[in-house]
Design a protein around this motif. Structure first.
Motif, PDB file in Angstrom:
ATOM      1  N   GLU A 165     -31.772  40.042 -24.302  1.00  0.00           N
ATOM      2  CA  GLU A 165     -32.711  39.433 -24.014  1.00  0.00           C
ATOM      3  C   GLU A 165     -33.372  40.053 -22.620  1.00  0.00           C
ATOM      4  O   GLU A 165     -32.624  39.915 -21.805  1.00  0.00           O
ATOM      5  N   ILE A 166     -34.739  39.894 -22.498  1.00  0.00           N
ATOM      6  CA  ILE A 166     -35.291  40.095 -21.254  1.00  0.00           C
ATOM      7  C   ILE A 166     -35.127  39.087 -20.345  1.00  0.00           C
ATOM      8  O   ILE A 166     -35.926  37.891 -20.470  1.00  0.00           O
ATOM      9  N   ILE A 167     -34.521  39.278 -19.072  1.00  0.00           N
ATOM     10  CA  ILE A 167     -34.322  38.268 -18.298  1.00  0.00           C
ATOM     11  C   ILE A 167     -34.916  38.293 -17.011  1.00  0.00           C
ATOM     12  O   ILE A 167     -34.946  37.502 -16.148  1.00  0.00           O
ATOM     13  N   GLY A 168     -35.591  39.619 -16.497  1.00  0.00           N
ATOM     14  CA  GLY A 168     -36.042  39.874 -15.298  1.00  0.00           C
ATOM     15  C   GLY A 168     -36.206  41.343 -14.800  1.00  0.00           C
ATOM     16  O   GLY A 168     -36.626  42.101 -15.879  1.00  0.00           O
ATOM     17  N   ALA A 169     -36.293  41.641 -13.675  1.00  0.00           N
ATOM     18  CA  ALA A 169     -36.715  42.960 -13.380  1.00  0.00           C
ATOM     19  C   ALA A 169     -36.192  43.321 -11.882  1.00  0.00           C
ATOM     20  O   ALA A 169     -35.951  42.196 -11.121  1.00  0.00           O
ATOM     21  N   ARG A 170     -35.820  44.528 -11.643  1.00  0.00           N
ATOM     22  CA  ARG A 170     -35.331  44.972 -10.469  1.00  0.00           C
ATOM     23  C   ARG A 170     -36.559  45.597  -9.545  1.00  0.00           C
ATOM     24  O   ARG A 170     -37.192  46.517 -10.068  1.00  0.00           O
ATOM     25  N   ALA A 171     -36.630  45.103  -8.355  1.00  0.00           N
ATOM     26  CA  ALA A 171     -37.549  45.837  -7.474  1.00  0.00           C
ATOM     27  C   ALA A 171     -36.966  45.639  -5.851  1.00  0.00           C
ATOM     28  O   ALA A 171     -36.739  44.564  -5.615  1.00  0.00           O
ATOM     29  N   ARG A 172     -36.990  47.041  -5.403  1.00  0.00           N
ATOM     30  CA  ARG A 172     -36.637  47.018  -3.980  1.00  0.00           C
ATOM     31  C   ARG A 172     -35.208  46.666  -3.681  1.00  0.00           C
ATOM     32  O   ARG A 172     -34.892  46.118  -2.617  1.00  0.00           O
ATOM     33  N   GLY A 173     -34.358  46.985  -4.630  1.00  0.00           N
ATOM     34  CA  GLY A 173     -32.801  46.535  -4.681  1.00  0.00           C
ATOM     35  C   GLY A 173     -32.591  45.073  -4.962  1.00  0.00           C
ATOM     36  O   GLY A 173     -31.560  44.496  -4.902  1.00  0.00           O
TER      37      GLY A 173
END
Length: 523
Positions: free
Chosen positions: A166-174
């Motif tokens: 399942e897609i639960i989020g995203a990573r940005a700038r660590g």
């Protein structure tokens, strides 16, 4: 390090902000990630037209419209591309466009209209006042009011999945930004992604610059990495625009405050149409390139060396021809065409149903783009075109027009050609891609789907990223779809069941440089 909200929106343009507000007013906590320093996206750079049926603006104007009338007109505008249309999403757009105009009005956005937009039978185009920044100002204000968190300079590197996929989020700038109920991709189109344009359209298209240089296809790569499918990636809007004016555009300088918008609406609705057209011509000559009808009537397009660059019958070929050289070109025409395009029904450029600009308007409002000479040599000197090259080109073109055959580029419409002087040139013009009509496949709930149509758990898309096969071939439909799809996606994610497992699983390296052969495309 991570941060958790109910709904995570990737992209802070019109569709993303609408999604955020819709989710927040449905009771969800919302975070928006925007890769640029400021929110706004293509919506804030657009002309701002919103085409919709069944609005209060239409009612006050005495226009009796309907969803079905709207759909029939879209079929007509599609022409041969009707066979490619996603009819389910088109009905979603047609049904929700009118209520979305009313919703925007309720948060302070004001429109001029409705105005005619051929080939539509009914006037449906609502033009935002005073400019497209009014959308972003109103939406940003509403986001603050609804407690939406907006993080700028936060380019997403990868979507995060749990062990169940399942897609639960995203990573940005660590930082891992998690969304309990789901993630919405609203990152715009791929008009500035040279690799995508090269792979799906061709090398010539890859050289044409984008109006919005930030539309690098991030959402397509992110969605494709988790199984999403891209549709109709061969669809680009390529054309020519005048170089920016040396002086600021007074329309664009107007503050996009609700009070200014209301005052401007009161003024423009009471101005005689002829006077309003005069007021708007300055903006029109700054923003819009010449209609291709001038080429059909006999004009030619040349580069600074005086040489034709492509078949003038095709906006696409002209844009690619200009981009392949130094990205500068001039429209050249004679006295007969100058007279013809100095009065209705032959404008040089238009805001359909609102304002029309003629040859003399460019002389008045854009003297830097307007050049006139008694002879071709004098015209060339004033415009900065090579005189010998222009003379040779005009002589050759006269022969092509007389014979009805263009051995250089295959042009078929010659009009009256280039006859007697004085002679005129408009330019320089530059090649741009304004929009790309490819998008991730989505269902009518705006859930991103795999090749077989199965929704990817936890992932939605809106705006150009989630265009899903829609054609949107007339003015005002892209803004309409951005706002409509954003509102629907935001509401649906807000009411989705929360994910029990919010622990990222698997590889979390960036996919922004994902090889295109790993992304699935359906034309």
């Amino acid at each position: 390090m991570n941060t958790i909200s109910d709904v995570l929106v990737i992209g802070g343009g019109g569709s993303g902000l609408c999604a955020a507000i819709s989710a927040a007013t449905s009771g969800a906590t919302v975070t928006v990630l925007e890769k640029c320093e400021r929110i706004g996206g293509s919506t804030g750079m657009s002309v701002g037209s919103f085409t919709a049926a069944g609005t209060s603006y239409q009612y006050r104007a005495g226009v009796n419209d309907s969803t079905d009338f709207f759909i029939e007109d879209m079929k007509t505008a599609n022409g041969a591309d009707e066979a490619r249309e996603n009819q389910e999403l088109r009905r979603v757009l047609a049904e929700h466009a009118g209520p979305t105009v009313e919703w925007l009005s309720s948060i302070g956005v004001q429109f001029l209209g409705p105005t005619p937009e051929p080939p539509y039978e009914k006037p449906r185009m609502h033009n935002v006042l005073p400019n497209s920044k009014a959308y972003i100002t109103a939406l940003a204000r509403e986001c603050r009011k609804r407690g939406v968190t907006i993080v700028t300079s936060a380019r997403v590197e990868k979507l995060l999945r749990n062990a169940a996929g399942e897609i639960i989020g995203a990573r940005a700038r660590g930082v891992d930004y998690l969304g309990r109920r789901g993630v919405i991709l609203a990152t715009g189109d791929y008009s500035a992604a040279a690799d995508m344009k090269r792979a799906y359209v061709g090398e010539a298209a890859a050289k044409v610059q984008a109006v919005n240089p930030n539309n690098t296809g991030d959402g397509f790569r992110l969605g494709g990495d988790v199984g999403g499918v891209m549709l109709q990636m061969d669809r680009l809007y390529e054309g020519l625009r005048f170089a920016p004016a040396n002086l600021p555009d007074p329309i664009k300088l107007l503050p996009s405050h609700p009070a200014v918008s209301r005052a401007m609406r009161l003024v423009v609705e009471r101005l005689p149409k002829k006077l309003l057209a005069v007021v708007l011509r300055g903006a029109l000559t700054s923003w819009v390139g010449p209609n291709n009808t001038m080429y059909a009537a006999g004009a030619i397009l040349v580069d600074p060396d005086g040489r034709r660059v492509a078949n003038e019958d095709s906006d696409k070929e002209l844009a690619r021809g200009v981009a392949a050289g130094g990205n500068q070109a001039y429209m050249v025409f004679d006295a007969a065409l100058a007279r013809k395009f100095s009065a209705w029904p032959h404008p040089v450029s238009t805001f359909p149903g609102v304002a029309y600009a003629y040859v003399q308007d460019y002389k008045s409002y854009r003297p830097d783009m307007y050049h006139e000479g008694a002879t071709l040599e004098e015209l060339a000197a004033k415009a900065g075109i090579d005189a010998h090259g222009l003379a040779r080109t005009v002589e050759a073109f006269r022969g092509y027009a007389s014979a009805g055959r263009d051995p250089e580029f295959g042009r078929t419409r010659f009009g009256s050609g280039i006859g007697e002087g004085p002679y005129y040139a408009l330019g320089p013009m530059n090649a741009y891609i304004t929009l790309a009509d490819g998008g991730l496949a989505v269902d009518t709930d705006l859930r991103v789907t795999e090749a077989g149509g199965t929704p990817i758990p936890g992932l939605w898309a809106a705006g150009s990223t989630g265009q899903g096969g829609l054609q949107l071939l007339n003015h005002g439909l892209h803004i309409g779809w951005a706002m409509v799809s954003g509102r629907i996606a935001g509401r649906n994610v807000a009411y989705a069941l929360p994910r029990e497992d919010l622990t990222p699983f698997g590889d979390t390296t960036s996919v922004l440089e994902l090889p295109l052969d790993r992304l699935e495309v359906v034309r």
